[in-house]
Write an enzyme that holds these catalytic residues in place. Structure first.
Site, PDB file in Angstrom:
ATOM      1  N   LYS A  86       3.762  -8.083   5.767  1.00  0.00           N
ATOM      2  CA  LYS A  86       3.701  -7.427   4.462  1.00  0.00           C
ATOM      3  C   LYS A  86       4.471  -6.113   4.436  1.00  0.00           C
ATOM      4  O   LYS A  86       4.721  -5.568   3.362  1.00  0.00           O
ATOM      5  CB  LYS A  86       2.258  -7.219   4.026  1.00  0.00           C
ATOM      6  CG  LYS A  86       1.426  -6.280   4.857  1.00  0.00           C
ATOM      7  CD  LYS A  86      -0.023  -6.278   4.381  1.00  0.00           C
ATOM      8  CE  LYS A  86      -0.912  -5.351   5.185  1.00  0.00           C
ATOM      9  NZ  LYS A  86      -0.569  -3.943   5.053  1.00  0.00           N
ATOM     10  N   ASP A  87       4.868  -5.601   5.610  1.00  0.00           N
ATOM     11  CA  ASP A  87       5.664  -4.376   5.665  1.00  0.00           C
ATOM     12  C   ASP A  87       7.165  -4.640   5.571  1.00  0.00           C
ATOM     13  O   ASP A  87       7.950  -3.690   5.493  1.00  0.00           O
ATOM     14  CB  ASP A  87       5.402  -3.623   6.986  1.00  0.00           C
ATOM     15  CG  ASP A  87       4.023  -3.002   7.047  1.00  0.00           C
ATOM     16  OD1 ASP A  87       3.422  -2.786   5.974  1.00  0.00           O
ATOM     17  OD2 ASP A  87       3.548  -2.730   8.166  1.00  0.00           O
ATOM     18  N   ARG A 134      -0.809  -2.318  -5.098  1.00  0.00           N
ATOM     19  CA  ARG A 134      -1.426  -3.583  -5.509  1.00  0.00           C
ATOM     20  C   ARG A 134      -2.945  -3.444  -5.559  1.00  0.00           C
ATOM     21  O   ARG A 134      -3.579  -3.788  -6.565  1.00  0.00           O
ATOM     22  CB  ARG A 134      -1.044  -4.698  -4.528  1.00  0.00           C
ATOM     23  CG  ARG A 134      -1.838  -5.991  -4.768  1.00  0.00           C
ATOM     24  CD  ARG A 134      -1.669  -6.972  -3.633  1.00  0.00           C
ATOM     25  NE  ARG A 134      -2.180  -6.510  -2.368  1.00  0.00           N
ATOM     26  CZ  ARG A 134      -3.436  -6.643  -1.940  1.00  0.00           C
ATOM     27  NH1 ARG A 134      -4.347  -7.213  -2.718  1.00  0.00           N
ATOM     28  NH2 ARG A 134      -3.802  -6.228  -0.750  1.00  0.00           N
ATOM     29  N   ARG A 135      -3.529  -2.944  -4.484  1.00  0.00           N
ATOM     30  CA  ARG A 135      -4.990  -2.803  -4.457  1.00  0.00           C
ATOM     31  C   ARG A 135      -5.455  -1.804  -5.511  1.00  0.00           C
ATOM     32  O   ARG A 135      -6.481  -2.022  -6.162  1.00  0.00           O
ATOM     33  CB  ARG A 135      -5.455  -2.364  -3.070  1.00  0.00           C
ATOM     34  CG  ARG A 135      -5.292  -3.437  -1.996  1.00  0.00           C
ATOM     35  CD  ARG A 135      -5.891  -2.999  -0.677  1.00  0.00           C
ATOM     36  NE  ARG A 135      -5.694  -3.994   0.362  1.00  0.00           N
ATOM     37  CZ  ARG A 135      -5.085  -3.772   1.521  1.00  0.00           C
ATOM     38  NH1 ARG A 135      -4.617  -2.564   1.789  1.00  0.00           N
ATOM     39  NH2 ARG A 135      -4.959  -4.733   2.414  1.00  0.00           N
ATOM     40  N   ARG A 152      -3.779   7.479   2.980  1.00  0.00           N
ATOM     41  CA  ARG A 152      -2.883   7.123   4.073  1.00  0.00           C
ATOM     42  C   ARG A 152      -3.590   7.322   5.414  1.00  0.00           C
ATOM     43  O   ARG A 152      -4.663   7.884   5.502  1.00  0.00           O
ATOM     44  CB  ARG A 152      -1.626   8.008   4.029  1.00  0.00           C
ATOM     45  CG  ARG A 152      -0.736   7.817   2.814  1.00  0.00           C
ATOM     46  CD  ARG A 152      -0.027   6.475   2.796  1.00  0.00           C
ATOM     47  NE  ARG A 152       0.595   6.151   4.058  1.00  0.00           N
ATOM     48  CZ  ARG A 152       1.725   6.694   4.516  1.00  0.00           C
ATOM     49  NH1 ARG A 152       2.364   7.589   3.793  1.00  0.00           N
ATOM     50  NH2 ARG A 152       2.230   6.330   5.670  1.00  0.00           N
ATOM     51  N   ARG A 158      -8.969   5.813   8.315  1.00  0.00           N
ATOM     52  CA  ARG A 158      -9.490   5.471   6.997  1.00  0.00           C
ATOM     53  C   ARG A 158     -10.982   5.125   7.078  1.00  0.00           C
ATOM     54  O   ARG A 158     -11.758   5.515   6.206  1.00  0.00           O
ATOM     55  CB  ARG A 158      -8.705   4.298   6.407  1.00  0.00           C
ATOM     56  CG  ARG A 158      -7.238   4.632   6.178  1.00  0.00           C
ATOM     57  CD  ARG A 158      -6.533   3.538   5.428  1.00  0.00           C
ATOM     58  NE  ARG A 158      -5.101   3.532   5.694  1.00  0.00           N
ATOM     59  CZ  ARG A 158      -4.215   2.805   5.043  1.00  0.00           C
ATOM     60  NH1 ARG A 158      -4.593   2.018   4.070  1.00  0.00           N
ATOM     61  NH2 ARG A 158      -2.936   2.842   5.356  1.00  0.00           N
ATOM     62  N   CYS A 245       7.317  -1.165  -2.274  1.00  0.00           N
ATOM     63  CA  CYS A 245       6.088  -0.372  -2.406  1.00  0.00           C
ATOM     64  C   CYS A 245       5.951   0.245  -3.795  1.00  0.00           C
ATOM     65  O   CYS A 245       4.934   0.842  -4.119  1.00  0.00           O
ATOM     66  CB  CYS A 245       6.074   0.735  -1.354  1.00  0.00           C
ATOM     67  SG  CYS A 245       5.712   0.141   0.310  1.00  0.00           S
TER      68      CYS A 245
END
Length: 309
Positions: A86-87, A134-135, A152, A158, A245
């Site tokens: 996904k990166d 997206r989230r 981040r 996190r 992004c």
């Protein structure tokens, strides 16, 4: 004179990136009957790792997590690079390609709550942290009353911020949490049909020089064909939308009995509007199905869709 390593793997230095690189190293060692210590893992710091004070969308997008690693690959300092799929940008540097995709992990998102255990239980106006546009959009579509802030840092950081109440909760990929043995922190697993995941979520992508036939042959046993087919459709979808992004885009392909089912979604950043397209067909048509779904969404949403929050 020291003997050259059997292969040299390049990776970011985060805990998750190292787990993924070491999984690839172990698989290569098993496939070719060599000791894991004969395969070098080289940590390469990327621009994305150094930028923690603002969204990546403001600093250059997805390529910030791959640029320095790909430079080392082009220069021949490493033989392959291990990335989270996904990166990966949709356009790669000349001479490089994604040549293997190990079997995909869980594609879903997990919610980690501080006091409220589900998104529905969050009090009105609660603060939710997420680095993913997206989230953020999907959270706000479901709960427009919440406040979503940029979040981040690596996974342990996190989780610590949720644990100390800095935010009421966050969303993280189940795949990464499982690989780090941290899935026990999840208080709600979000079904993929509720929060469609990011393109490539749960999959590892292995990048190599296209002209390096030795590395490509050595990597061939690690490739999982259904995962490769699914990512072909998803990345084709993303490429047509010119996704990065900067835009809330989701996409997921599943394979069953020689058929592929693809769902793609685009959202406004504030979650106020979203569009979904679905396609089914033969696995041989994976790329065309993704492209066709993207073309439908571009036509339906209009050129200014991503300009307004």
């Amino acid at each position: 004179m020291a003997q050259s390593p059997f292969l040299r793997i390049g990776t970011r230095g985060s805990a998750l990136a190292l787990v993924q690189a070491n999984q690839v190293r172990a698989s290569l060692a098993r496939a070719h009957g060599v000791d894991e210590t004969d395969i070098a893992v080289e940590i390469i710091k990327t621009s994305g790792d150094a930028i923690l004070d603002r969204p990546l969308s403001e600093a250059g997008g997805k390529g910030l997590f791959t640029k320095e690693i790909e430079e080392a690959l082009v220069a021949g300092r490493i033989d392959l690079a291990v990335h989270s799929s996904k990166d990966m940008p949709t356009v790669l540097p000349d001479g490089l390609g994604l040549v293997a995709f190990p079997m995909r992990e869980d594609v879903r998102d997990g919610f980690i709550g501080h006091k409220a255990l589900t998104i529905a239980e969050l009090p009105e106006g609660a603060v939710v942290g997420s680095a993913s546009l997206r989230r953020q959009a999907q959270i706000l579509r479901e709960r427009p009353d919440l406040k979503v802030v940029v979040f981040r840092g690596n996974v342990p950081t996190r989780l610590e911020k949720v644990g100390n109440g800095s935010v009421a909760g966050t969303l993280l990929a189940m795949a990464g949490l499982r690989r780090l043995a941290l899935a026990s922190h999840v208080t709600e697993i979000i079904p993929a049909d509720r929060f469609l995941p990011a393109v490539g979520q749960g999959a590892i992508a292995i990048e190599a020089r296209l002209a390096d036939t030795r590395a490509r042959d050595l990597l061939a046993p690690l490739n999982d064909e259904p995962t490769e087919t699914a990512l072909t459709a998803e990345r084709a979808f993303l490429a047509v939308l010119d996704g990065s992004c900067r835009t809330p885009i989701a996409g997921l392909a599943t394979i069953e009995a020689g058929r592929i089912a693809f769902t793609g979604e685009i959202l406004r950043p504030d979650g106020s509007e979203s569009h979904v397209a679905r396609r089914e067909g033969a696995v041989a048509d994976a790329a065309a199905l993704g492209e066709d779904a993207a073309a439908e969404l571009k036509g339906r949403a209009g050129p200014g869709f991503f300009q307004a929050a």
